[in-house]
Design a protein around this motif. Structure first.
Motif: not given
Length: 86
Positions: A8-16, A69-78, A81-86
């Protein structure tokens, strides 16, 4: 495949669907394990992949997270960005 065809991807106001958010999601998926977890590319890496501005990438990450669609998780220290896909 999930990121391109089923996510599922966010849509623009026009629905696309937002092509920028889909592109960011594909960049994240490139780093994910086979179960969809463990995607920790930096924002700079996603900017490099997509050619989008840092602001657009961050906005897409926020929108993808807000939509579940994604959720933050703890990421390695180096990593930055801490996002991961579900």
């Amino acid at each position: 495949s999930w990121a391109l065809n089923l996510a599922p991807v966010p849509r623009h106001s026009g629905g696309q669907p937002s092509s920028a958010c889909k592109f960011v999601l594909v960049g994240l998926a490139n780093h994910a394990g086979s179960d969809g977890s463990g995607a920790f590319p930096s924002v700079a890496t996603v900017v490099r992949y997509t050619g989008l501005s840092e602001r657009t990438v961050r906005t897409c990450l926020d929108r993808l997270e807000a939509g579940g669609t994604i959720s933050p998780r703890s990421c390695p220290a180096n990593t930055a960005q801490g996002s991961t896909s579900k």
